[in-house]
Design a protein around this motif. Structure first.
Motif, PDB file in Angstrom:
ATOM      1  N   VAL A   1       0.808  -1.224   0.000  1.00  0.00           N
ATOM      2  CA  VAL A   1       0.000   0.000   0.000  1.00  0.00           C
ATOM      3  C   VAL A   1       0.839   1.270   0.000  1.00  0.00           C
ATOM      4  CG1 VAL A   1      -1.896  -1.181   1.162  1.00  0.00           C
ATOM      5  CG2 VAL A   1      -0.241   0.097   2.528  1.00  0.00           C
ATOM      6  N   ASP A   2       2.161   1.151  -0.055  1.00  0.00           N
ATOM      7  CA  ASP A   2       3.008   2.339  -0.034  1.00  0.00           C
ATOM      8  C   ASP A   2       2.611   3.298  -1.154  1.00  0.00           C
ATOM      9  OD1 ASP A   2       5.038   4.085   0.679  1.00  0.00           O
ATOM     10  OD2 ASP A   2       6.517   3.097  -0.615  1.00  0.00           O
ATOM     11  N   GLY A   3       2.519   4.572  -0.788  1.00  0.00           N
ATOM     12  CA  GLY A   3       2.082   5.597  -1.727  1.00  0.00           C
ATOM     13  C   GLY A   3       0.594   5.838  -1.715  1.00  0.00           C
ATOM     14  N   ARG A   4      -0.143   4.959  -1.016  1.00  0.00           N
ATOM     15  CA  ARG A   4      -1.600   5.076  -0.976  1.00  0.00           C
ATOM     16  C   ARG A   4      -2.128   5.223   0.441  1.00  0.00           C
ATOM     17  NH1 ARG A   4      -4.001   0.106  -3.948  1.00  0.00           N
ATOM     18  NH2 ARG A   4      -2.264  -1.024  -2.978  1.00  0.00           N
ATOM     19  N   ALA A   5      -1.236   5.275   1.439  1.00  0.00           N
ATOM     20  CA  ALA A   5      -1.640   5.396   2.837  1.00  0.00           C
ATOM     21  C   ALA A   5      -0.684   6.324   3.567  1.00  0.00           C
ATOM     22  CB  ALA A   5      -1.663   4.026   3.515  1.00  0.00           C
ATOM     23  N   SER A   6      -1.201   6.974   4.604  1.00  0.00           N
ATOM     24  CA  SER A   6      -0.367   7.851   5.430  1.00  0.00           C
ATOM     25  C   SER A   6       0.415   7.051   6.463  1.00  0.00           C
ATOM     26  CB  SER A   6      -1.247   8.879   6.152  1.00  0.00           C
ATOM     27  OG  SER A   6      -2.134   9.520   5.277  1.00  0.00           O
ATOM     28  N   LEU A   7      -0.233   6.045   7.051  1.00  0.00           N
ATOM     29  CA  LEU A   7       0.380   5.241   8.105  1.00  0.00           C
ATOM     30  C   LEU A   7      -0.118   3.817   8.016  1.00  0.00           C
ATOM     31  CD1 LEU A   7       1.932   4.787  10.805  1.00  0.00           C
ATOM     32  CD2 LEU A   7      -0.142   5.567  11.993  1.00  0.00           C
ATOM     33  N   VAL A   8       0.813   2.879   8.015  1.00  0.00           N
ATOM     34  CA  VAL A   8       0.513   1.460   8.177  1.00  0.00           C
ATOM     35  C   VAL A   8       1.210   1.022   9.462  1.00  0.00           C
ATOM     36  CG1 VAL A   8       0.677  -0.850   7.217  1.00  0.00           C
ATOM     37  CG2 VAL A   8       0.426   1.112   5.688  1.00  0.00           C
ATOM     38  N   VAL A   9       0.435   0.658  10.471  1.00  0.00           N
ATOM     39  CA  VAL A   9       1.031   0.308  11.758  1.00  0.00           C
ATOM     40  C   VAL A   9       0.527  -1.052  12.193  1.00  0.00           C
ATOM     41  CG1 VAL A   9      -0.758   1.577  13.042  1.00  0.00           C
ATOM     42  CG2 VAL A   9       1.438   1.062  14.139  1.00  0.00           C
ATOM     43  N   GLY A  10       1.453  -1.886  12.651  1.00  0.00           N
ATOM     44  CA  GLY A  10       1.093  -3.193  13.158  1.00  0.00           C
ATOM     45  C   GLY A  10       0.660  -3.134  14.606  1.00  0.00           C
ATOM     46  N   THR A  11      -0.286  -3.999  14.938  1.00  0.00           N
ATOM     47  CA  THR A  11      -0.677  -4.213  16.328  1.00  0.00           C
ATOM     48  C   THR A  11      -0.720  -5.719  16.572  1.00  0.00           C
ATOM     49  OG1 THR A  11      -3.022  -4.050  15.670  1.00  0.00           O
ATOM     50  CG2 THR A  11      -1.998  -2.059  16.542  1.00  0.00           C
ATOM     51  N   HIS A  12      -1.048  -6.105  17.799  1.00  0.00           N
ATOM     52  CA  HIS A  12      -1.284  -7.494  18.187  1.00  0.00           C
ATOM     53  C   HIS A  12      -0.154  -8.143  18.979  1.00  0.00           C
ATOM     54  CE1 HIS A  12      -2.900 -11.548  18.253  1.00  0.00           C
ATOM     55  NE2 HIS A  12      -1.830 -12.010  17.634  1.00  0.00           N
ATOM     56  N   THR A  13       1.121  -7.914  18.639  1.00  0.00           N
ATOM     57  CA  THR A  13       2.190  -8.639  19.339  1.00  0.00           C
ATOM     58  C   THR A  13       2.587  -8.001  20.663  1.00  0.00           C
ATOM     59  OG1 THR A  13       3.970  -7.517  18.144  1.00  0.00           O
ATOM     60  CG2 THR A  13       3.102  -9.551  17.178  1.00  0.00           C
ATOM     61  N   HIS A  14       2.121  -6.773  20.925  1.00  0.00           N
ATOM     62  CA  HIS A  14       2.265  -6.120  22.225  1.00  0.00           C
ATOM     63  C   HIS A  14       3.694  -5.756  22.590  1.00  0.00           C
ATOM     64  CE1 HIS A  14      -1.882  -7.388  24.071  1.00  0.00           C
ATOM     65  NE2 HIS A  14      -1.963  -7.100  22.778  1.00  0.00           N
ATOM     66  N   VAL A  15       4.590  -5.699  21.599  1.00  0.00           N
ATOM     67  CA  VAL A  15       5.967  -5.289  21.850  1.00  0.00           C
ATOM     68  C   VAL A  15       6.341  -4.218  20.832  1.00  0.00           C
ATOM     69  CG1 VAL A  15       8.375  -6.016  21.931  1.00  0.00           C
ATOM     70  CG2 VAL A  15       6.589  -7.559  22.753  1.00  0.00           C
ATOM     71  N   PRO A  16       6.729  -3.017  21.267  1.00  0.00           N
ATOM     72  CA  PRO A  16       7.063  -1.966  20.296  1.00  0.00           C
ATOM     73  C   PRO A  16       8.330  -2.306  19.523  1.00  0.00           C
ATOM     74  CG  PRO A  16       7.625  -1.241  22.513  1.00  0.00           C
ATOM     75  CD  PRO A  16       6.906  -2.548  22.657  1.00  0.00           C
ATOM     76  N   THR A  17       8.281  -2.130  18.219  1.00  0.00           N
ATOM     77  CA  THR A  17       9.437  -2.409  17.378  1.00  0.00           C
ATOM     78  C   THR A  17      10.245  -1.133  17.136  1.00  0.00           C
ATOM     79  OG1 THR A  17       8.048  -2.156  15.415  1.00  0.00           O
ATOM     80  CG2 THR A  17       8.378  -4.388  16.247  1.00  0.00           C
ATOM     81  N   ALA A  18      11.466  -1.315  16.656  1.00  0.00           N
ATOM     82  CA  ALA A  18      12.391  -0.188  16.483  1.00  0.00           C
ATOM     83  C   ALA A  18      12.531   0.230  15.028  1.00  0.00           C
ATOM     84  CB  ALA A  18      13.757  -0.572  17.051  1.00  0.00           C
ATOM     85  N   ASP A  19      11.529  -0.088  14.208  1.00  0.00           N
ATOM     86  CA  ASP A  19      11.671   0.126  12.767  1.00  0.00           C
ATOM     87  C   ASP A  19      10.766   1.210  12.206  1.00  0.00           C
ATOM     88  OD1 ASP A  19       9.383  -1.381  13.218  1.00  0.00           O
ATOM     89  OD2 ASP A  19       9.603  -2.582  11.396  1.00  0.00           O
TER      90      ASP A  19
END
Length: 271
Positions: free
Chosen positions: A167-185
């Motif tokens: 979806v790159d170029g078609r969304a402002s933000l794509v963010v993952g949820t569910h694993t409950h651990v913040p990633t560094a990426d």
């Protein structure tokens, strides 16, 4: 626009830090739009109408869900009358509620919010890639909406990353949820979509993904369930991601957010 996404709110501790911090964040940073994932807000499993109302009244513009969307049976009813509560769009046809909605911010900006469930290591629902293709075609960024926020509730980072590139170029933000651990990426992809593999949970990190430690440890070591999972009740960390977009709705800045509790603090330096 200034967007804030807050990761999975777990139990009373998670709700408490959102209710305490979100009004201050909205005022201090003049936030235009806030999305909160609330699928674990009611005792770690699902959401109630009262809790949803509390999150909205605290400053959330929209509440997203996930695989625990209907663990509280009342959600099957009240989700129909709450347009700012969004369940995964790739649930089967006929599931109560809506998987996407165009929500107007206080400043009049139009924000498309879409919630989707991944299919790797989770119950296989409809194809999230085909589903988002339909949603973005129906409400394209820059013409029908001023920003598009996608909460991709998924287990596998490979699936999350593939989805973000799709979806790159078609969304402002794509963010993952569910694993409950913040990633560094946290980063911005070449087409202008801000991305973070997981926003992290908003809850007590002196826990096992938000639950009191004893029962999860016991189940891993004995393979026997002996009691219910209970949300940890200590001081919580508010976790999420902050994004700034340009006039076309594409991201120009992104940074993690961590406030309170056990994790090292982080706030965006561009606000």
């Amino acid at each position: 626009m200034r967007l804030l996404f807050i990761g999975d709110v777990v139990g009373k501790a998670g709700r408490a830090v959102v209710l305490a911090e979100l009004p201050k964040l909205r005022a201090a940073y003049a936030l235009d739009f806030v999305v909160v994932n609330g699928e674990n807000a009611a005792g770690g499993f699902g959401i109630t109408e009262a809790i949803c109302d509390d999150l909205l009244n605290a400053g959330a513009d929209c509440v997203t869900l996930g695989n625990h969307a209907f663990d509280q049976r009342e959600a099957l009813v009240f989700i129909e009358r709450q347009p700012r509560l969004i369940r995964p769009a790739n649930y089967p046809k006929g599931t109560p509620g809506r998987g996407a909605n165009l929500i107007e911010s206080a400043s009049g900006a139009r924000v498309l919010v879409v919630n989707l469930l991944g299919r790797v290591f989770l119950d296989a629902l409809d194809d999230p890639f085909a589903t988002i293709e339909r949603e973005l075609a129906a409400c394209p960024l820059g013409t029908a909406c001023d920003a598009a926020v996608i909460d991709f509730h998924a287990e596998a980072t490979s699936e999350k990353q593939a989805f973000a590139w799709f979806v790159d170029g078609r969304a402002s933000l794509v963010v993952g949820t569910h694993t409950h651990v913040p990633t560094a990426d946290a980063r911005i992809l070449p087409g202008g979509a801000a991305y973070m593999s997981d926003a992290g949970m908003t809850g007590d990190y002196d826990s096992v993904i938000g639950m009191e430690k004893d029962e999860p440890v016991r189940r891993f070591t004995t393979r026997l369930p002996t009691s219910r999972f209970e949300p940890a009740s200590g001081p919580a960390t508010l976790c999420g991601v902050a994004v700034e977009t340009n006039a076309q709705g594409l991201a120009v800045k992104v940074a993690p957010v961590r406030i309170g509790g056990a994790l090292a603090p982080a706030r965006p330096d561009f606000w």
